[in-house]
Design an enzyme around this catalytic site. Structure first.
Site, PDB file in Angstrom:
ATOM      1  N   LYS A  78       0.852  -1.194   0.000  1.00 17.92           N
ATOM      2  CA  LYS A  78       0.000   0.000   0.000  1.00 17.92           C
ATOM      3  C   LYS A  78       0.891   1.248   0.000  1.00 17.92           C
ATOM      4  O   LYS A  78       1.053   1.918   1.030  1.00 17.92           O
ATOM      5  CB  LYS A  78      -0.919  -0.058   1.223  1.00 17.92           C
ATOM      6  CG  LYS A  78      -2.098   0.868   1.200  1.00 17.92           C
ATOM      7  CD  LYS A  78      -3.020   0.552   2.374  1.00 17.92           C
ATOM      8  CE  LYS A  78      -4.012   1.650   2.666  1.00 17.92           C
ATOM      9  NZ  LYS A  78      -4.939   1.948   1.593  1.00 17.92           N
TER      10      LYS A  78
HETATM   11  N1  PPE Z   1      -8.348  -1.147  -2.335  1.00 20.43           N
HETATM   12  C1  PPE Z   1      -7.737   0.059  -2.308  1.00 20.43           C
HETATM   13  C2  PPE Z   1      -7.177   0.599  -3.564  1.00 20.43           C
HETATM   14  C3  PPE Z   1      -7.657   0.763  -1.103  1.00 20.43           C
HETATM   15  O1  PPE Z   1      -7.047   1.941  -1.093  1.00 20.43           O
HETATM   16  C4  PPE Z   1      -8.230   0.228   0.061  1.00 20.43           C
HETATM   17  C5  PPE Z   1      -8.153   0.969   1.356  1.00 20.43           C
HETATM   18  C6  PPE Z   1      -8.856  -1.035  -0.003  1.00 20.43           C
HETATM   19  C7  PPE Z   1      -8.887  -1.693  -1.227  1.00 20.43           C
HETATM   20  C8  PPE Z   1      -9.458  -1.705   1.197  1.00 20.43           C
HETATM   21  O2  PPE Z   1      -8.469  -2.143   2.097  1.00 20.43           O
HETATM   22  P1  PPE Z   1      -8.733  -2.285   3.661  1.00 20.43           P
HETATM   23  O3  PPE Z   1      -8.823  -0.904   4.215  1.00 20.43           O
HETATM   24  O4  PPE Z   1      -7.561  -3.047   4.163  1.00 20.43           O
HETATM   25  O5  PPE Z   1     -10.003  -3.026   3.835  1.00 20.43           O
HETATM   26  N2  PPE Z   1      -8.182   2.394   1.224  1.00 20.43           N
HETATM   27  C9  PPE Z   1      -7.763   3.225   2.333  1.00 20.43           C
HETATM   28  C10 PPE Z   1      -7.507   4.650   1.917  1.00 20.43           C
HETATM   29  C11 PPE Z   1      -8.675   5.441   1.462  1.00 20.43           C
HETATM   30  C12 PPE Z   1      -8.353   6.912   1.288  1.00 20.43           C
HETATM   31  O6  PPE Z   1      -9.129   7.606   0.619  1.00 20.43           O
HETATM   32  O7  PPE Z   1      -7.336   7.382   1.836  1.00 20.43           O
HETATM   33  C13 PPE Z   1      -8.758   3.141   3.480  1.00 20.43           C
HETATM   34  O8  PPE Z   1      -9.883   2.685   3.305  1.00 20.43           O
HETATM   35  O9  PPE Z   1      -8.366   3.541   4.586  1.00 20.43           O
END
Ligand code: PPE
Length: 309
Positions: free
Chosen positions: A157
């Site tokens: 990430k």
């Molecule tokens: N895909 C992407 C591209 C992504 O950024 C997130 C989290 C997820 C899937 C879901 O992952 P998880 O949080 O582990 O369930 N995105 C983070 C950032 C958002 C933002 O705008 O900043 C979040 O949800 O915290």
């Protein structure tokens, strides 16, 4: 953004307004950082942080991809998260740890630049709006493709990844949609700009496998477990855009987005359905400490744990 009191910066708390870096910091120029999004929820036992250790372990893994040695262990960072929440007197909040390459020299090679760590917390309501949690969002398949395993690996990430997400999000918003869903280079569904994607078809859940270049979401894994407890099987397999158009229900998962229904994709009406609602309600029970899974998924400060036992 609501300004808070303190930010944890390289080992200790500093005043919110003093958490600053030099404009020639490497991360600002080249995207050389990795971050996490974590949520802390108010429960009967105090503030519980959802899957804190798992998020910090993923942060360590993301940094390893770019040879950024995190100068703090997962345990130290976990304690720092609880400390930062307490220092800002928040009962529930979003938590943003960021590891980045700081100021020393410029040039693509990051290896000589220092690795710095901040943890900020602030109140963050429904990511896509309160109404979205009820009625669902309008999704659009982006014309931008998702980064791939041999360009910028989705498994880490990293801050720079989000330029890809920003292109997709900007396009969606400018076209009047709420959120973008990206296809990978093979044309299969990968991810939302900040969420994982699920489709419901005939009582079964379908979601892209991590090889499809989605982030291995922690909410995604939790929702698969919740669905299983509710009696719904989840199949991880490639999905085409028409799999979403023809789905009985579609929803997004993420730390910020939690469980958000998708009301339509590319104007094909889907609507917020009953299985999404059931999973969403159970998810909220879990995160607010009202479910048997809460004990496993929520983490409390060590001192509270000692008091509680
Ligand atoms: N895909 C992407 C591209 C992504 O950024 C997130 C989290 C997820 C899937 C879901 O992952 P998880 O949080 O582990 O369930 N995105 C983070 C950032 C958002 C933002 O705008 O900043 C979040 O949800 O915290």
């Amino acid at each position: 953004m609501q300004e808070g009191e303190k930010i944890w910066f390289d080992g200790g708390l500093v005043d919110w307004v003093d958490a600053k870096i030099h404009v020639l910091s490497h991360a600002l120029h080249y995207g050389s950082g990795a971050f996490e999004g974590i949520r802390a929820y108010e429960t009967d036992r105090g503030t519980g942080v959802f899957h804190l250790t798992e998020h910090l372990e993923r942060l360590h893994r993301s940094c390893e991809m770019y040879f950024m040695t995190v100068p703090f262990s997962v345990e130290t960072l976990a304690a720092a998260v609880h400390e930062t929440i307490a220092a800002n007197a928040l009962r529930s909040c979003y938590v943003r740890p960021l590891v980045f390459r700081g100021y020393k020299e410029l040039g693509v090679n990051p290896l000589n630049c220092p690795v710095q760590v901040v943890i900020a917390v602030w109140p963050w309501g429904a990511y896509l709006g309160e109404e979205a949690l009820q009625k669902g969002i309008r999704g659009m398949i982006s014309s931008w493709r998702r980064i791939g395993p041999n360009t910028i690996p989705a498994a880490a990430k990293a801050s720079g990844q989000y330029l890809n997400s920003q292109l997709a999000k900007i396009e969606a918003v400018k076209h009047g949609y709420d959120e973008a869903i990206l296809l990978n280079e093979q044309g299969m569904i990968a991810d939302g700009s900040g969420e994982n994607v699920f489709a419901v078809h005939k009582g079964r859940l379908f979601t892209p496998p991590t090889q499809a270049s989605c982030l291995p979401g922690i909410t995604r894994a939790s929702v698969m477990r919740i669905a299983d407890l509710l009696g719904y099987e989840t199949v991880e397999r490639d999905l085409t855009r028409s799999d979403l158009y023809f789905a009985d229900e579609v929803f997004l998962t993420g730390t910020a987005a939690e469980v958000t229904p998708v009301a339509s994709v590319d104007d094909h009406e889907i609507g917020a359905g009953p299985i999404t609602r059931e999973i969403q309600a159970t998810f909220f029970d879990v995160v607010h400490g009202r479910h048997p899974l809460s004990a496993e998924y929520l983490e409390f400060p060590v001192s509270d744990r000692a008091t509680a036992s």
